[in-house]
Write a protein that holds these residues in place. Structure first.
Motif, PDB file in Angstrom:
ATOM      1  N   UNK A 436      32.873  41.419  38.205  1.00  0.00           N
ATOM      2  CA  UNK A 436      31.535  41.193  38.757  1.00  0.00           C
ATOM      3  C   UNK A 436      31.622  40.611  40.166  1.00  0.00           C
ATOM      4  N   UNK A 437      32.521  39.636  40.363  1.00  0.00           N
ATOM      5  CA  UNK A 437      32.665  39.012  41.685  1.00  0.00           C
ATOM      6  C   UNK A 437      33.165  40.015  42.719  1.00  0.00           C
ATOM      7  N   UNK A 438      34.150  40.824  42.339  1.00  0.00           N
ATOM      8  CA  UNK A 438      34.690  41.807  43.276  1.00  0.00           C
ATOM      9  C   UNK A 438      33.668  42.890  43.582  1.00  0.00           C
ATOM     10  N   UNK A 439      32.939  43.327  42.552  1.00  0.00           N
ATOM     11  CA  UNK A 439      31.896  44.342  42.753  1.00  0.00           C
ATOM     12  C   UNK A 439      30.802  43.805  43.663  1.00  0.00           C
ATOM     13  N   UNK A 440      30.424  42.530  43.448  1.00  0.00           N
ATOM     14  CA  UNK A 440      29.414  41.925  44.311  1.00  0.00           C
ATOM     15  C   UNK A 440      29.861  41.872  45.757  1.00  0.00           C
ATOM     16  N   UNK A 441      31.108  41.513  45.979  1.00  0.00           N
ATOM     17  CA  UNK A 441      31.659  41.497  47.337  1.00  0.00           C
ATOM     18  C   UNK A 441      31.623  42.894  47.946  1.00  0.00           C
ATOM     19  N   UNK A 442      31.942  43.888  47.145  1.00  0.00           N
ATOM     20  CA  UNK A 442      31.992  45.263  47.628  1.00  0.00           C
ATOM     21  C   UNK A 442      30.609  45.810  47.979  1.00  0.00           C
ATOM     22  N   UNK A 443      29.596  45.452  47.179  1.00  0.00           N
ATOM     23  CA  UNK A 443      28.269  46.039  47.346  1.00  0.00           C
ATOM     24  C   UNK A 443      27.385  45.288  48.339  1.00  0.00           C
ATOM     25  N   UNK A 444      27.569  43.990  48.468  1.00  0.00           N
ATOM     26  CA  UNK A 444      26.623  43.190  49.264  1.00  0.00           C
ATOM     27  C   UNK A 444      27.126  42.831  50.662  1.00  0.00           C
ATOM     28  N   UNK A 459      39.365  48.453  49.834  1.00  0.00           N
ATOM     29  CA  UNK A 459      38.899  47.080  49.993  1.00  0.00           C
ATOM     30  C   UNK A 459      37.572  46.936  49.259  1.00  0.00           C
ATOM     31  N   UNK A 460      37.321  45.801  48.595  1.00  0.00           N
ATOM     32  CA  UNK A 460      38.179  44.624  48.443  1.00  0.00           C
ATOM     33  C   UNK A 460      38.989  44.621  47.137  1.00  0.00           C
ATOM     34  N   UNK A 461      39.063  45.779  46.474  1.00  0.00           N
ATOM     35  CA  UNK A 461      39.619  45.825  45.130  1.00  0.00           C
ATOM     36  C   UNK A 461      41.101  45.468  45.080  1.00  0.00           C
ATOM     37  N   UNK A 462      41.888  46.012  46.004  1.00  0.00           N
ATOM     38  CA  UNK A 462      43.325  45.747  45.954  1.00  0.00           C
ATOM     39  C   UNK A 462      43.672  44.273  46.210  1.00  0.00           C
TER      40      UNK A 462
END
Length: 531
Positions: A436-444, A459-462
């Motif tokens: 959830x935190x990584x997805x939020x960073x990616x989308x927002x 980015x930012x998944x890796x």
């Protein structure tokens, strides 16, 4: 205290006043950031003389070849056989192959992050410079202290193992060539003068010429490669598929704990010769001499690479005044950091002379994984935040997401390893929060900075995945090692608060004062307050 910033330590009155300002100075150093240009030019100029660029294009090709085989040698020659045996017997069983996949994946991800940083900030400071630019002096100093400690312990381990293989070559036990002092504590009572001698020889070579060191490594690497092929071919002739029965002998936890041990495969080789008595029906006794010769060659190249890296890393730290500035000196004739090289070799010699490295192996794994977790964190900051351009709201979002990613990794891993009877509950909780935190960073959030040469994909998944994997592996290490890690970190903090903080603060103020000159415009831009 004469070795530190002269202005600060002119007299005790000035130093006492600096101590009174510790809170203000600490806030400044925590919030301030360096810059790419300052690290590339301003900091490097503090050495007065530059490191000699003595390698031509052919040498550089050989250096790239060497770097690959330094890595292979550091793992395959410098301990993988010992640690593989221990991990297989006590932790993972035949599933040690999966342990290698896990630790190898973590290491591979770290290589990708270092690659982006290294093409953007190509200098001797490595991760220390990267962290100074993105996370500030304080975090960079803690990381640097642990990296230097890792260097010293691994270098000492290679040196002691050199003695072990040399003893094997001479048909002796390793301790036959060591001095036993019964009055010293166990683990510190087998003194190793041969390890000290080999380190001093390596020190001389590393101090005299980078090009000569490269050429030596090229020759040794070719010989080492031939020996490694021999080991592979002969080993395959003795393979037994029956060893893969009962694959995961100790379950998933054993596989993961073995991954933590194998992450530090380049330390701990001292015990390899002592395990010979546990081998059933050894064949091919003659092959041990070829293996020993190959190991000695490989470890010599690894030692040379390690000493060269240590010295250059320490030199850059000294340039920032976090270590005594005289260590930043580069010899005018040789173009090498002789002073830093000698100091690091003395530290290596001291540890190699006294210490059995199995005592510190897990501690160094913690230090390595700790730094490998900070680098992807710094890369996320570099990509998603730029001082003066990123809105405060986006900055706060970034902080929140990074905190969630880090806490989900650490707390979730702690639950997995220590609390939950159902071993996968902590892992599931961690994975959900992390996702959830990584997805939020990616989308927002949008990337604030694009890489100039090469950039990490996905980015930012890796980077986020790397943080989670490294912390997860790190949490599998025993509690006693974390206590020792905490003690070492406390020592670093005391040094920083009493000396390093004030020296770097005054150095930064000196840079600001000089910034009114046109030649220092880049330096003025360097000191930005990121958070």
């Amino acid at each position: 205290m004469i070795f530190c910033q002269k202005k600060l330590f002119t007299n005790w009155g000035i130093y006492v006043q600096a101590l009174r300002e510790t809170k203000t100075r600490l806030k400044d150093r925590v919030l301030s950031r360096s810059s790419d240009q300052l690290e590339l030019h301003g900091i490097r100029d503090r050495s007065q003389h530059q490191m000699k660029k003595s390698l031509n294009w052919f040498d550089l090709v050989l250096v790239q070849f060497d770097l690959v085989w330094f890595g292979i040698g550091a793992v395959m020659v410098a301990g993988i056989f010992v640690l593989t045996g221990e991990a297989t017997k006590n932790l993972a069983g035949p599933a040690v192959l999966l342990s290698y996949v896990i630790s190898g994946t973590a290491a591979l991800l770290s290589v990708l992050f270092y690659s982006e940083f290294s093409v953007e900030i190509p200098l001797a400071g490595g991760s220390f410079a990267y962290l100074r630019v993105e996370l500030g002096d304080f975090v960079a100093f803690i990381a640097a202290g642990n990296i230097l400690f890792e260097y010293v312990v691994s270098g000492a381990g290679v040196a002691r193992s050199w003695t072990s293989y040399f003893a094997t070559l001479c048909n002796h036990k390793p301790n036959d060539f060591r001095i036993n002092v019964s009055s010293l504590a166990e683990g510190y009572n087998h003194l190793d003068p041969i390890a000290v001698v080999i380190l001093l020889v390596i020190c001389a070579g590393a101090s005299l010429s980078t090009k000569g060191s490269s050429q030596f490594n090229s020759i040794m690497t070719i010989i080492h490669l031939v020996v490694m092929v021999f080991i592979l071919v002969v080993g395959l002739t003795q393979a037994n598929l029956g060893n893969y029965s009962n694959f995961a002998t100790y379950g998933a936890r054993g596989v993961l704990k073995a991954a933590a041990m194998l992450f530090f495969a380049y330390v701990g080789f001292d015990g390899i010769a002592t395990l010979g008595k546990e081998i059933k029906n050894p064949g091919m006794n003659w092959a041990k001499y070829i293996v020993a010769i190959g190991a000695l060659i490989g470890m010599t190249t690894v030692l040379l690479a390690s000493i060269i890296s240590q010295a250059r890393y320490f030199t850059h730290i000294a340039r920032t005044h976090m270590a005594p500035p005289f260590l930043a000196a580069v010899n005018e004739k040789t173009g090498t950091p002789v002073t830093a090289t000698v100091v690091m070799v003395i530290a290596n010699c001291t540890m190699a002379f006294f210490t059995s490295l199995d005592i510190l192996a897990n501690l160094v794994s913690i230090a390595t994984l700790f730094v490998f977790s900070l680098v992807p964190l710094a890369l996320l900051v570099r990509r998603y935040y730029m001082s003066g351009e990123t809105p405060d709201r986006d900055r706060d979002k970034l902080i929140l997401f990074l905190v969630l990613i880090t806490l989900s990794s650490s707390i979730g891993s702690g639950v997995f390893w220590a609390i939950s009877e159902n071993t996968w509950i902590g892992c599931i909780i961690k994975a959900r929060v992390w996702f959830i935190a990584t997805l939020g960073l990616n989308l927002t959030l949008k990337e604030a900075r694009k890489p100039k040469v090469w950039g990490l994909p996905l980015m930012p998944w890796l980077p986020s995945a790397s943080i989670a994997i490294n912390v997860f592996i790190m949490c599998s290490i025993d509690g006693a090692s974390f206590v020792r890690f905490s003690v070492w970190t406390a020592v670093l903090l005391v040094y920083y608060l009493l000396i390093g903080l004030h020296a770097t603060y005054d150095a930064a103020k000196d840079v600001e004062n000089k910034g009114t000159n046109t030649t220092d415009i880049d330096v003025i831009a360097a000191r930005t307050n990121a958070f």
